[in-house]
Design an enzyme around this catalytic site. Structure first.
Site, mmCIF file in Angstrom:
data_model
loop_
_atom_site.group_PDB
_atom_site.id
_atom_site.type_symbol
_atom_site.label_atom_id
_atom_site.label_comp_id
_atom_site.label_asym_id
_atom_site.label_seq_id
_atom_site.Cartn_x
_atom_site.Cartn_y
_atom_site.Cartn_z
ATOM 1 N NE ARG A 230 4.080 3.406 -1.551
ATOM 2 C CZ ARG A 230 3.787 3.335 -0.252
ATOM 3 N NH1 ARG A 230 3.727 2.163 0.362
ATOM 4 N NH2 ARG A 230 3.541 4.441 0.433
ATOM 5 C CD GLU A 259 -1.298 -0.689 -3.817
ATOM 6 O OE1 GLU A 259 -1.848 0.192 -3.134
ATOM 7 O OE2 GLU A 259 -0.273 -1.281 -3.460
ATOM 8 C CG HIS A 277 -1.162 -0.772 0.481
ATOM 9 N ND1 HIS A 277 -0.670 0.003 -0.540
ATOM 10 C CD2 HIS A 277 -0.389 -0.498 1.568
ATOM 11 C CE1 HIS A 277 0.347 0.728 -0.091
ATOM 12 N NE2 HIS A 277 0.538 0.430 1.191
HETATM 13 C C1 GLV Z 1 2.052 2.686 3.575
HETATM 14 O O1 GLV Z 1 2.154 2.050 2.581
HETATM 15 C C2 GLV Z 1 2.882 3.788 3.914
HETATM 16 O O2 GLV Z 1 3.742 4.188 3.119
HETATM 17 O O3 GLV Z 1 2.718 4.338 5.012
#
Ligand code: GLV
Length: 312
Positions: A230, A259, A277
């Site tokens: 993250r 983001e 991402h």
């Molecule tokens: C993606 O970032 C997830 O947490 O599945």
């Protein structure tokens, strides 16, 4: 069942097969927060994505009827789990099904950042490549390097398995001793002893800005930092400065603090590979994630304990 976005084909099958009334969106446009607050009112289950902020306001709006929030993601920092729990709303997520796909992407970033592939390709496409040069785009070797994993859950371990094929030594750091070979109790020691550092911790109050200026300063000057976890785990401004000043060699990022906005200094920083991402973004994995989330929601509605229940 309120599903906040069009899911990959087949993802909704468990809900449809169970005969539930499904309200979903046609496209990828998210509900606004206000819409979510209005619509959740009539839902027994909410199937949402990591970009939906399921905060106390949404949960209180659903309270009374809403029984489950199923997040189509392994991370659930977008859901106020404490408030949900206090209102008797179960929360579930989609662990395990995305481990290998996300580990593939972490490895892609390790390779791409260490070998400066984005800069090299960018120059090539821009017509700036004048031919082979012995001093061009000199990166770092990945094979034989020491890989430091911060976090050693399923995804971290999947990255470790890939690393063994590259002849890497693998260290890992977690808060609790794993008892596994390569465990390093001190984060600082892991950072200073690794050539490549890859982050695999969830976002919590303890991990927010886990990697800041001080941590970057103990890393090796040829080190590569990779983040597929993250964004807020890394202080982006500190990272941009570290890259500008050559404190570390390169970075490969798939996630960002705010983001979809990117820190302008990070966008301009040298030796970075930046992806939007896409860690779990294979068709098969995203479809599986959608199904797992729907199955979690169905289990709660059937009065069962879902397999992937998240607790505070
Ligand atoms: C993606 O970032 C997830 O947490 O599945």
């Amino acid at each position: 069942m309120l599903v906040t976005r069009r899911l990959p084909d087949g993802g909704l099958d468990p809900l449809v097969a169970a005969g539930h009334e499904v309200l979903t969106r046609d496209g990828d446009e998210p509900f606004t927060h206000d819409e979510l607050v209005r619509r959740v009112h009539d839902a027994d289950a909410l199937v949402c994505l990591l970009t939906d902020r399921i905060d106390a306001e949404v949960l209180h709006a659903g309270a009374g009827r809403l029984r489950v929030v199923a997040n189509v993601a392994v991370g659930y920092d977008n859901v106020d789990v404490a408030t949900a729990t206090s209102l008797g709303i179960s929360v579930c997520n989609t662990p395990a099904v995305l481990d290998e796909t996300t580990a593939d992407l972490a490895f892609l970033l390790i390779l791409a950042a260490a070998r400066l592939s984005s800069e090299a390709e960018h120059d090539l496409r821009a017509g700036r490549w004048a031919g082979w040069g012995i001093n061009q785009y000199l990166g770092q070797d990945v094979h034989g390097a020491t890989l430091g994993l911060v976090g050693y859950g399923r995804i971290g371990q999947a990255v470790a398995r890939r690393a063994s094929g590259f002849g890497m030594s693998v260290l890992h750091h977690t808060r609790r001793d794993t008892g596994d070979p390569g465990y390093i109790a001190s984060l600082e020691q892991l950072l200073s002893g690794s050539d490549i550092v890859s982050l695999h911790v969830p976002l919590t109050e303890q991990t927010r800005h886990l990697i800041g200026a001080r941590e970057l300063s103990v890393m090796r000057p040829h080190a590569v930092l990779v983040n597929t976890a993250r964004g807020p785990v890394v202080d982006e401004e500190a990272l941009a400065i570290a890259l500008e000043q050559g404190v570390i060699f390169a970075a490969g990022l798939d996630v960002y603090e705010h983001e979809p906005r990117l820190h302008p200094r990070l966008l301009a920083a040298p030796r970075t590979v930046l992806l939007p991402h896409i860690g779990s973004a294979s068709l098969a994995t995203r479809t599986r994630m959608a199904r797992v989330a729907c199955e979690g929601a169905l289990a709660v509605l059937a009065g069962e304990r879902p397999q992937n229940l998240v607790t505070v």
